[in-house]
Design an enzyme around this catalytic site. Sequence first.
Site, PDB file in Angstrom:
ATOM      1  N   HIS A 495       0.839  -1.212   0.000  1.00 40.38           N
ATOM      2  CA  HIS A 495       0.000   0.000   0.000  1.00 40.38           C
ATOM      3  C   HIS A 495       0.868   1.254   0.000  1.00 40.38           C
ATOM      4  O   HIS A 495       0.687   2.148  -0.835  1.00 40.38           O
ATOM      5  CB  HIS A 495      -0.920  -0.023   1.224  1.00 40.38           C
ATOM      6  N   GLU A 496       1.802   1.327   0.942  1.00 41.92           N
ATOM      7  CA  GLU A 496       2.635   2.531   1.044  1.00 41.92           C
ATOM      8  C   GLU A 496       3.545   2.686  -0.177  1.00 41.92           C
ATOM      9  O   GLU A 496       3.817   3.811  -0.612  1.00 41.92           O
ATOM     10  CB  GLU A 496       3.457   2.503   2.330  1.00 41.92           C
ATOM     11  N   HIS A 499       1.869   4.682  -2.868  1.00 43.57           N
ATOM     12  CA  HIS A 499       2.021   6.135  -2.728  1.00 43.57           C
ATOM     13  C   HIS A 499       3.383   6.580  -3.264  1.00 43.57           C
ATOM     14  O   HIS A 499       3.500   7.590  -3.958  1.00 43.57           O
ATOM     15  CB  HIS A 499       1.921   6.536  -1.246  1.00 43.57           C
ATOM     16  N   HIS A 502       3.520   6.724  -6.965  1.00 49.68           N
ATOM     17  CA  HIS A 502       2.777   7.909  -7.430  1.00 49.68           C
ATOM     18  C   HIS A 502       3.691   9.139  -7.373  1.00 49.68           C
ATOM     19  O   HIS A 502       3.739   9.949  -8.304  1.00 49.68           O
ATOM     20  CB  HIS A 502       1.543   8.104  -6.546  1.00 49.68           C
TER      21      HIS A 502
END
EC number: 3.4.24.59
Length: 691
Positions: A495-496, A499, A502
């Site tokens: 999940h992290e 980020h 991105h």
Amino acid sequence: MLCVGRLGGFGARAAALPPRWAGQGSFQAGIRARRVSTSWSPVGAAFNVKPQGSRLDLFGERRGLFGVPELSAPEGFHIAQEKALRKTELLVDRACSTPPGPQTVLIFDELSDSLCRVADLADFVKIAHPEPAFREAAEEACRSIGTMVEKLNTNVDLYQSLQKLLTDKKLVDSLDPETRRVAELFMFDFEISGIHLDKEKRKRAVDLNVKILDLSSTFLMGTNFPNKIEKHLLPEHIRHNFTSAGDHIIIDGLHAEAPDDLVREAAYKIFLYPNAGQLKCLEELLSSRDLLAKLVGYSTFSHRALQGTIAKNPETVMQFLEKLSDKLSERTLKDFEMIREMKMKLNPQNSEVMPWDPPYYSGVIRAERYNIEPSLYCPFFSLGACMEGLNILLNRLLGISLYAEQPAKGEVWSEDVRKLAVVHESEGLLGYIYCDFFQRADKPHQDCHFTIRGGRLKEDGDYQLPVVVLMLNLPRSSRSSPTLLTPGMMENLFHEMGHAMHSMLGRTRYQHVTGTRCPTDFAEVPSILMEYFANDYRVVNQFARHYQTGQPLPKNMVSRLCESKKVCAAADMQLQVFYAALDQIYHGKHPLRNSTTDILKETQEKFYGLPYVPNTAWQLRFSHLVGYGAKYYSYLMSRAVASMLWKECFLRDPFNRAAGERYRREMLAHGGGREPMLMVEGCPQPCQHLV
């Protein structure tokens, strides 16, 4: 999860989360590819060995945190902030004296960058650095830069320099879409800060914003503050579950996974016991936000906060939440009944389901039905193996590799922080990720992504490389084994990293919209999408190996794990709906019709169903009210978008390079430089033909 810090027009749009495609456009062709360093090493091995610590000795030149020379000592924050403030004055003069045109937007973005490079870094250091002196200096820098940001957002001369550009139709038509959007975003930030008000009201807006910054900081600290109780008030047989301090027991969390019902009940009631100071802080924070919203022309803070998001307004958010709640209600009741039956089986004397029960009993049900005891899985998920898995996925999907790089002395704040270089197969070095993965004293118990420096195209044609931190709370390695992750920890890591990618791939011309600097309900899409990859056997099979034998994780174990996640999934999501609805009500019409605790009770009964526990105030631990004020729904809306993307683009083949490139081009590359709905609409339909 992501930490979102928004400073306003000249601060990060999503600084610490809470922020164009490399082949996209006119400016990219002029960016020189970064050379590959011979000092890089394979990423998997780097995370399965202890750090050498050679750069943390007493010899050699000390470079400062993140390589910033001034930050070799806490006093450097004052130097860095003064330097940024002096540069701000020069750039304001330049913006006001430059004829309107594309150069105006470049100057505004440079102004934003000079402030963010101090504020974003300080925003991380103030909560994560182990030394109090550094944390305090960073806190002061945040306040100083934040105050300047609010003053700039109400600077009439600066506003007029941008207004001249945006009111000249010929000039506006000559701007490329990204430049025009960035100009409009800066103008929007002026407007929501009250630039249209008279001088006295503008000052009032600045004062309110500064007060909100201070209250937010105080409230955030209070959300993690432990409660204590006299020893004799707790049954003797459960005291050993908590920390002792003299005649008191310290309760620093909910102990949600404790097998003993009484331990969970005690932790819940004590940790959530209302603190008068924290309650007053929350009430003042909500009231100040409402006053600011009304002052600048919005009926509620939620209406102000949701401008420019996918949802657009609170009415849409509440419709979304109520519709979702209706769809979940029947399944949620079945989940609660299943939990009640398990509780009755294990504790016949008291089978009523209470708020401290679902996390534990849903875990028991999963383990019983699917035999997914974490200890069975952890040996297959060494941290090094998981990092290598991410490396394989990113390489096949996007042509990206992760390499470990030895940090210089003073560059990191703890010896176990790892530094990763993010390298594209043809474009070279894209940026850096600092991995602060391990537990330590006084480190916040949260997994999150922080932007330290945003990417942007500099005047000399070079690209300012993005720098981010990923913060987790993993156990350290032992003498006999490397750090081993539970399936949940592995999913959080993916999940992290979503980020971080991105941030690395949102290579916009302007740092104001780089990477995660985009609407909050879009910023969580890439990270949640990565969770789908983390739960797909075809991906997991690439890296999950027993750290001792090298045996791959059997497919049936992955299947059981995925099936187990459906257990009580409705109740879990219903809880998130309750949190999101509570957030909307707190930031809705003021004065609030009841106390924040009474509203909590009503909303819990309507949107969750389990009884409110008297003399508790869960809202005082709701840290997301700071960074995600009026936007907590973003997790749920982003999950809906990510689910669509997965099904349309990657379900058939999670390694489809063509789908990965389209995802990069249509979504990641734009950062916040394009309307989120245009990005959402642009990706899935074409992908149908690729997968």
